[in-house]
Design an enzyme around this catalytic site. Structure first.
Site, short mmCIF file in Angstrom:
data_model
loop_
_atom_site.label_atom_id
_atom_site.label_comp_id
_atom_site.label_asym_id
_atom_site.label_seq_id
_atom_site.Cartn_x
_atom_site.Cartn_y
_atom_site.Cartn_z
N HIS A 74 -3.44 -5.58 1.16
CA HIS A 74 -2.70 -5.80 2.41
C HIS A 74 -2.60 -7.28 2.79
O HIS A 74 -3.41 -7.75 3.60
CB HIS A 74 -3.39 -5.06 3.56
CG HIS A 74 -3.24 -3.58 3.51
ND1 HIS A 74 -2.26 -2.91 4.22
CD2 HIS A 74 -3.94 -2.63 2.84
CE1 HIS A 74 -2.37 -1.60 4.00
NE2 HIS A 74 -3.38 -1.41 3.17
N GLU A 113 -0.73 -8.55 4.90
CA GLU A 113 -0.52 -8.68 6.36
C GLU A 113 -1.84 -8.65 7.12
O GLU A 113 -1.87 -8.97 8.31
CB GLU A 113 0.43 -7.59 6.86
CG GLU A 113 -0.21 -6.24 7.17
CD GLU A 113 -0.46 -5.40 5.93
OE1 GLU A 113 -0.51 -5.95 4.82
OE2 GLU A 113 -0.63 -4.17 6.07
N CYS A 139 0.84 -1.20 0.00
CA CYS A 139 0.00 0.00 0.00
C CYS A 139 0.87 1.25 0.00
O CYS A 139 1.55 1.53 -0.98
CB CYS A 139 -0.95 -0.03 1.20
SG CYS A 139 -2.33 1.12 1.06
#
Ligand SMILES: Nc1ncnc2c1ncn2[C@@H]1O[C@H](COP(=O)(O)OP(=O)(O)O)[C@@H](O)[C@H]1O
Ligand SMILES: [Mg+2]
Lengths: 77, 753, 225, 77
Positions: free
Chosen positions: C198, C200, C89
């Site tokens: 994302h 994560e 991002c």
């Protein structure tokens, strides 16, 4: 103290969602006669009188604009 | 030229000088009291301080006599580490963890400049939470606007949503819930209430007090500009020739980046235990921070206003004192730790300046250009403001409103009519899918979001090792509250409580934001008094103390006030977040149970709203039943007896079924209870109810649980993964596609043009 | 190759997902080392992640100011020497501003911030960060950004396509107007990868839409040094 | 076809976080001599030759600028 203006615009080949949105809104406002709108950034810098063009150019080229997608124009008033 | 400044000395020399106290909002008797306190006329800077500190917003002068009940009727509890009165209450959630949470309004600024108004609203409540020593971990936003199709709404709503998202997202705070309602009464008076939740270790709470003579007062964060000083310019212009006076901002612009850096900076400062006390700068800025810190501490403070870092050098001292510039904090630091404190600020590139020292003089003294301009007992401004007993009178039309109960409205009878009603309600602005709004909010950041909208309550994991977490929900219904403010406030409390329990969490504590019209209107004051009494009684019965909140008056256009709107936030704790109960149906063949009793209750309902009608009595509240229901929902989640739970509220059973089917993208076959009136069964808004789904294997255990506790439970259907439709047997069937289309189209079709 | 792999996670002023990225690194079996923007030293990490967030508030242009921090000079140099670098991002935006990756990211075409569970197709597994996936594998991970529209001139785009440097592509609808549905790309050597979604935030069933993002953090440990 | 340029800038008394962030970055870039920076928007409109100033002003006032916090300047080149 001098005033330097830097205008940054997207390169023509990069699409401009914000400009397009404005064009879209024109109709609803009943405004005719506007063919196209491009949105860019406008910077007003207060600089020392002796700041040279080279420095301003570097500032515009490295920070204010992203040369990959944007062009810029420098104006001293 | 440096403008002449009104000093304490000058105030003594010229006792009769006329002062613009009325323009600053002080009444004659209030001004007289200031003179009495000081034994002379106030200097213009002192006048500035008293006028903002004694304003409705800061002094709660109209509401205080009523809010006292929250303390007087507070249930016995040992979970409250910090109660009302501080920047925010703090609750012990176990395992050494403490949670602080509070909701606050930013209504009028959001009307003037929706984006910045809403953004700075989020910024303000986040600083309140940070001030307690906590890391902010989530936000919720409770919104109300005029009708969906009103031009005013088209102007305000997108900006407000972009502002809340823009600021909250940039701070890295997941948005995990809130509300969105539309009603005529909010045209020109949108409500923007923001709630923030923060987490800290129970032993590291920070308080707003300036203790220890000789300790230093440090102002840090953004520079001070002429933001939000409205009234003060009256004083300034008294000292400035017009030419010299620069224009003051009409709108405050939030700088979320500055706030994000301020948060990290403060957390590092807290971790190193570098402050004696700390206070955020919100309404009334420096006036509030200095008087409150001093009043709550040793009692005295000397401040050199010349040291305040300014964004606008033309500011007069009165304006500096009243400035509401955002993203500022004030800390009390011992001389020994100052260097470390400034080092942390330096690391985060946060401007920090020592502007004063704590004294035991009992006076707040301020100098400007080496002259004494303020010399007051701080308590008199911070804690001993005026208290009003506003006249209270039940509105004349109240009887008329309650009198007509809407029985005359044509109730749908045929299967087709019922089907159409369900679809129209699902598509109505107050019940339709809110994701056009909530998809503009980051719900994943921080990586601890266990539940977020559209779940009944948001849930955050506090501790990755123990899996302890908290759940929170905000609710409020101005229509109910209009019909009966006492019951209306209790209904909001009951719903938030139920929403939290539905996720499997145990409700612990309450925060509230009371949005009303003008307190000078006895009718409005009656609504307010009743709502507070209802909430206080409700919290006493449920055993959930009010930990803090906010009052917003004067929400009205001309003489017409908004619907009285009490927004209630309930916080709950769950020992193991993996035990959470989601809202969506899942598991083929699982059985659907309706818990609680359904009565013919339509006062204030969304079905009435659909007919543009408001009258009759709101649904009855039964807190004993709410407790019982919550108990069952919590035990069932602990023992793993239910796969899903969804509380019944606006729109009744029908809307709950729509949401649970669409959330899980699963069909359901429903059989309405024996002998029930289908219309009442589907659309009544009776409280104390929820629908749960139970895997076949768990049925007997679940029934056993309800039976032993004495909770009415009716099996109303079964989940069917193979047939993607809501099938209300003997009545109608609607495919999930058609349902979803109806439910999701409403907001986008208004704003995606 | 040292196991556990030491992965540096950079914190810029305004970084938001730095702790989240570190968590994902740990769940992926590596060791997370936090790096500070003002500290030029990389503390002998084996790889670096530039996390999501709003570095410097995303003012001016996303990533435009973070690019000039001391740590970036070291990262640019290390990247040229082949160190694996992942930009998520805002980190992707920084990598583009720093010219470690071509093109740029502009305002979403609908001009709103968007948070949604995004379906992606893994187009290339020949990078240091995606070797754990199957080519063509469809994954769902969160997308949360306001300026995620990937743009570049046609020559650059063709080059990316031709050399298999498009790493992930949006499926089921383009969420932001990215040219050719591009969600993530790699540099020529495949050690530098940037993407808008994302991963994560998709490493635990409890807090994400699933665990499809884990591959990015497992690939590293699995990959030859 | 004529080109109209509209520059939109925050009113001087309104805080400009973006400009401040840029000023902060200059130091790291080693650029000295710039005292202050204000960031605004720059619009380039392609309009019919006969589009009157009143229309452009309305457009700027309603769509391009937020009069509550911004001023605008119109230029025809
Ligand atoms: N403005 C908002 N911001 C964030 N979440 C919202 C907002 N408005 C509604 N929601 C979420 O949408 C879902 C449905 O709202 P609502 O019907 O009021 O839930 P309930 O009736 O269970 O309180 C809830 O999860 C609520 O938190
Ligand atoms: Mg509700």
């Amino acid at each position: 103290m001098a005033r330097v203006v830097v205008d940054v615009v997207l390169k023509p080949e990069i699409l401009d969602p914000q400009g397009q949105a404005i064009v879209g809104a024109l109709g609803r406002l009943g405004i005719v006669g506007v063919r196209d709108v491009r949105q860019g950034k406008h910077f007003e810098l207060d600089v020392e009188d002796d700041l040279d063009d080279a420095t301003v150019a570097k500032l515009a080229d490295t920070l204010l604009a992203n040369p990959v997608i944007e062009n810029f124009a420098i104006r001293r008033d | 030229m440096s403008p002449a400044v009104d000093t304490v000395g000058a105030a003594e020399q010229t006792p009769e000088l006329a002062q613009p106290y009325k323009e600053l909002g002080l009444a004659d008797d209030e001004y007289a009291r200031v003179r009495e306190i000081l034994g002379r006329r106030p200097s213009s800077s002192e006048l500035a301080i008293y006028s903002v500190m004694w304003s409705e917003h800061c002094s709660y002068k109209s509401s205080r006599v009523h809010l006292r009940q929250f303390g007087e009727k507070a249930p016995k509890t040992d979970i409250l580490l910090v109660g009302m009165g501080e920047n925010a209450g703090v609750v012990d959630v176990g395992g050494g963890w403490a949670v602080t949470f509070k909701i606050e309004s930013h209504n009028h600024p959001s009307y003037v400049e929706p984006h910045q108004g809403a953004a700075t609203g989020v910024g303000g409540i986040v600083r309140d939470i940070l001030t307690m020593g906590a890391r902010p971990v989530a936000v919720l936003d409770s919104l109300r606007f005029g009708p969906l199709n009103a031009p005013d709404t088209a102007r305000v709503l997108p900006g407000v949503v972009a502002g809340i998202g823009g600021y909250g997202n940039c701070l890295g705070l997941p948005n995990i819930g809130g509300e969105l309602y539309f009603d005529d009464s909010y045209i020109g008076n949108p409500l923007v209430n923001a709630l923030c939740v923060g987490v800290m270790r129970a032993d590291s709470i920070k308080l707003a007090k300036a203790d220890g003579p000789g300790n230093l007062v440090v102002l840090f964060g953004a520079r001070t500009g002429g933001d939000g000083i409205g009234g003060a310019s009256v004083l300034a212009s008294a000292n400035f020739d017009e030419a010299h006076q620069a224009k003051r901002p009409s709108v405050q612009v939030g700088d979320p980046f500055a706030e994000k850096v301020l948060i990290e900076c403060c957390l590092e400062i807290f971790a190193a235990d570098l402050v004696v006390g700390i206070q955020d700068l919100g309404a009334a800025g420096l006036s509030c921070a200095t008087t409150e810190l001093a009043a709550a501490g040793t009692g005295g403070m000397d401040v050199d206003l010349d040291r305040v870092p300014l964004r606008d050098p033309t500011l007069a001292p009165e304006e500096i004192l009243m400035s509401e510039s955002q993203e500022r904090m004030m800390a009390v630091v011992t001389p020994e730790r100052l260097e470390e404190f400034l080092a942390v600020c330096g690391k985060w590139e946060v401007t920090a300046t020592v502007i004063g020292t704590v004294t035991d003089s009992g006076r707040l003294r301020m100098t400007w250009r080496d002259e004494l301009i303020v010399d007051i007992p701080p308590r008199t401004a911070a804690a001993e403001g005026p208290v009003y007993q506003r006249p209270i009178e039940r509105p004349l039309d109240q009887e008329a409103v309650v009198g007509v109960d809407g029985r005359g409205l044509p109730r749908p009878r045929s299967a087709d009519e019922l089907r159409t009603t369900l679809l129209r309600l699902a598509a109505s602005p107050n019940l339709a899918d809110k994701s056009w709004v909530t998809d503009q909010y980051d719900r994943y950041v921080q990586g601890n979001t266990v539940l977020a909208q559209p779940e009944d309550a948001g849930m955050i994991r506090l501790d990755e090792s123990t899996l302890r977490g908290v759940a929170i929900s905000t609710d409020g219904n101005g229509r109910y509250t209009r019909l009966d403010p006492y019951v209306g406030a209790q209904l909001a409390l009951a719903e938030a409580y139920r929403n939290v329990a539905a996720t499997g969490a145990r409700p612990l504590a309450v925060t509230d934001c009371l949005n009303f019209g003008s307190p000078e209107d006895p009718g409005v004051m009656w609504q307010f008094a009743e709502a507070v009494r209802g909430l206080a009684d409700g919290c006493q019965t449920l055993g959930t103390p009010v930990t803090g909140g906010n009052v917003s008056f004067y929400n009205q256009t001309g003489t017409t006030a908004i619907l009285p709107t009490a927004v209630i936030g309930v916080l709950g704790v769950i020992d193991d977040v993996t035990r959470r109960t989601p809202q969506g149906f899942s598991g083929d063949g699982a059985l659907i149970y309706l818990l609680g009793d359904t009565r013919d209750e339509f006062g204030g309902s969304e079905w009435h709203a659909m007919h543009g009608f408001l009258g009759g009595r709101p649904p009855a509240v039964d807190f004993a039943r709410e407790k019982l229901l919550a108990g069952v929902l919590i035990s069932a989640s602990r023992e793993g007896l239910i796969d899903s739970a969804h509380d019944l509220s606006e729109g009744g059973l029908a809307q709950a079924l729509v949401e649970s089917c669409l959330r899980g993208d699963t069909g359901a076959r429903i059989t309405l209870p024996e002998g029930s009136d289908p219309f009442v069964a589907l659309f009544s808004e009776s409280t104390g109810r929820a629908i749960v789904s139970v895997a076949r294997g768990d049925e007997s255990d679940f029934i056993g649980l309800c039976a032993t506790r004495g909770l009415p439970h009716t099996r109303i259907g079964v989940i069917d993964l193979l047939v993607p439709e809501l099938d209300v047997q003997g009545q109608f069937r609607i495919s999930l596609r058609e349902l979803r289309a109806a439910w999701t189209r409403t907001l986008p079709s208004r704003f995606e043009r | 190759m040292p196991v556990p792999f030491r992965v540096g996670v950079v914190t810029f002023p305004g970084s938001l997902d730095d702790r989240d990225a570190a968590r994902a690194v740990r769940i992926g079996g590596s060791e997370a080392i936090s790096l500070w923007h003002a500290d030029a030293s990389l503390h002998d990490v084996d790889a670096v992640i530039l996390p999501g967030g709003f570095s410097y508030g995303d003012y001016l242009r996303c990533g435009a100011i973070a690019r000039f921090s001391p740590v970036m000079e070291s990262i640019v140099a290390a990247a040229h020497d082949g160190m694996p670098v992942l930009g998520i991002c805002n980190g992707f935006q920084v990598l583009c501003e720093a010219h470690l990756l071509p093109g740029a990211l502009i305002r979403n075409d609908h001009r709103k911030f968007v948070c949604r569970d995004q379906v992606l197709r893994v187009e290339s597994t020949a990078t240091r960060w995606t070797s754990d996936y199957r080519e063509g594998q469809e994954i769902v991970i969160p997308l949360t950004n306001g300026e995620g529209g990937y743009v570049a001139d046609a020559r650059t785009l063709n080059e990316l396509e031709a050399n298999g440097r498009v790493v992930v592509r949006y499926l089921a609808g383009n969420p932001n107007g990215s040219y050719r549905n591009i969600a993530g790309i790699a540099n020529e050597a495949g050690n530098v990868v940037g993407l808008m979604p994302h991963p994560e935030h998709a490493v635990e069933d409890l807090t994400g839409p699933g665990t499809d993002g884990l591959g990015f953090f497992l690939s590293l440990a699995g990959a030859p040094a």
